[in-house]
Design an enzyme around this catalytic site. Structure first.
Site, short mmCIF file in Angstrom:
data_model
loop_
_atom_site.label_atom_id
_atom_site.label_comp_id
_atom_site.label_asym_id
_atom_site.label_seq_id
_atom_site.Cartn_x
_atom_site.Cartn_y
_atom_site.Cartn_z
N ARG A 5 19.06 9.59 153.95
CA ARG A 5 18.19 9.91 152.81
C ARG A 5 17.74 11.37 152.87
O ARG A 5 17.63 12.04 151.86
CB ARG A 5 16.97 8.99 152.81
N CYS A 7 28.89 -0.08 152.70
CA CYS A 7 28.46 -0.72 153.95
C CYS A 7 29.37 -1.91 154.28
O CYS A 7 29.01 -2.74 155.11
CB CYS A 7 26.99 -1.16 153.85
#
Ligand code: SAH
Length: 396
Positions: free
Chosen positions: A213, A340
């Protein structure tokens, strides 16, 4: 202890210290049939001792190996050593701070197949994903309590993989206090988040993205950002803190979007944030058609591929969503795209993004490659532990 002998030629992964023995590799069992989660010794067809692990009578992964040292029993002391080592690793990373959050134990990667433990500001959240771990829950909670002196230990064994072990979902307090409904934690970059350990996704938060992030936020000063699959707004909050001029955050979960608003308040940012409770694919199509454009688009979808049979369909999903994201980016904008799905390799993922770029007729440069945060280490003998890949791309 039961003795499990492998089929001829099936010992190689075991000697290379891969921790899984599949049912098809097993030739015969001597001694009493092992009960769920019990310790067994594994022998090669030609008779030599190979390793020791725990039996599972339902999963295709029939044995999870815990040691390749003949003199090492799989007992409470082994669990204590492995737990202490895992905790020490995170402490050395500087990630174990009183109000912080990190993954303390990452299953196979920490020599504890089937055990996940996450730390959130003094509370531990535990996932016991195999018969062996479910059988030992009290012992594990005891060691964790002694090692970390937490306020409480909460079980979140409500993951789908428990099905494959023939285990029902389980959740609730294992030890100490129940966590509050909303707990405040401090993530890397001094970002504060509200987490719901009892009902949030996974164990409450996506800790694997904590540093990514910040890498994405580095491109967000003065930018208009679109955070797709935002959950509780990890990327949005980091972007707002980095001075994004406006953010739009999209997720189907209303509960997650409410927590995003709590998180924004905790971080005292002034960036205007619009939350959209809707399907990302539909929202992107609408923005594309309405000519709505962004400087930064984040794509962090859930796992699309759960089995090998789903990989092809998953790649179509990744391709579509990446194509749409490129179509709503201004020239020179940033696409931060993630997968993912462990079954989608980084090579395949890059090819999918390449396919999207061709269809979008945009020139796309990779400017940074990302992976899961360092509290989710990858053991060299268990490459399956690597699942998160990300590309920060410049889209011209
Ligand atoms: N980016 C988040 C984690 C995302 S997890 C973070 O940094 O914390 C994936 C999210 O996608 C989940 O919150 C799930 O609710 C959401 N989701 C799944 N399918 C979706 C869809 N089709 N449209 C919008 N959101 C979706």
């Amino acid at each position: 202890m039961a003795i499990v002998t492998l089929q001829p030629g099936k010992e190689r992964p075991v000697t290379l210290r891969h921790p899984w023995v599949f049912s098809g590799a097993i030739a015969r069992i001597q001694g009493n049939a092992p009960v769920r989660g019990e310790v067994v010794d594994v022998y090669a067809a030609r008779g030599d001792w190979l390793a020791r692990g725990c039996w599972s009578d339902e999963s295709q992964i029939r044995i999870r190996l815990f040691t390749w040292n003949h003199n090492e029993p799989v007992d409470d002391a082994l669990f204590r050593r492995r737990i202490e080592r895992a905790v020490d690793g995170r402490r050395k990373l500087g990630m174990l701070t009183s109000d912080g959050a990190c993954r303390l134990i990452y299953a196979e990667s920490d020599g504890l197949p089937g055990l996940i433990v996450d730390y959130y500001a003094g509370f531990l959240v535990v996932q016991l994903l195999t018969q062996a771990m479910a059988l030992r829950s009290a012992m594990i909670a005891h060691i964790l309590a002694e090692t970390l002196a937490p306020h409480g230990i909460y079980e979140r064994s409500d993951a789908d993989v428990r099905d494959k072990e023939g285990l029902p979902p389980a959740s609730g307090v294992l030890w100490g206090e129940a966590p509050p409904r909303l707990l405040h934690v401090q993530l890397p970059g001094n970002i504060r988040h509200a987490v719901d350990l009892r009902a949030g996704q996974k164990t409450g938060a996506y800790l694997d993205q904590a540093f990514n992030r910040l890498r994405v936020a580095a491109h967000c000063a003065g930018a208009e950002i679109l955070d797709c699959f935002c959950y509780t707004g990890g990327f949005t909050i980091a972007a707002a803190r980095a001075g994004a001029c406006r953010a739009t955050a999209v997720d189907t979960s209303e509960a997650a979007l409410n927590m995003l608003r709590d998180g924004l308040a905790l971080n005292a940012t002034t960036t205007p944030v619009e939350t959209v409770a809707a399907d990302v694919f539909q929202v992107l199509r609408r923005y594309r058609d309405e000519q709505r454009r962004f400087d930064v688009v984040v794509l962090d979808p859930p796992k699309f591929a759960h089995t090998h049979a789903h990989v092809e369909r998953a790649t179509r999903g990744y391709k579509d969503v990446n194509l749409l994201a490129m179509q709503v980016l201004r020239p020179g904008g940033i696409l931060a795209t993630f997968s993912c799905s462990g079954l989608v390799s980084s090579d395949l993922f890059q090819k999918v993004v390449f396919g999207a770029a061709l269809d979008a007729r945009r020139d796309v440069q990779i400017i940074e490659r990302l992976t899961q945060s360092p509290d989710h280490p990858v053991l060299l003998t268990f490459p399956e532990g690597e699942y998160l890949k990300g590309l920060i791309c410049r889209v011209w």
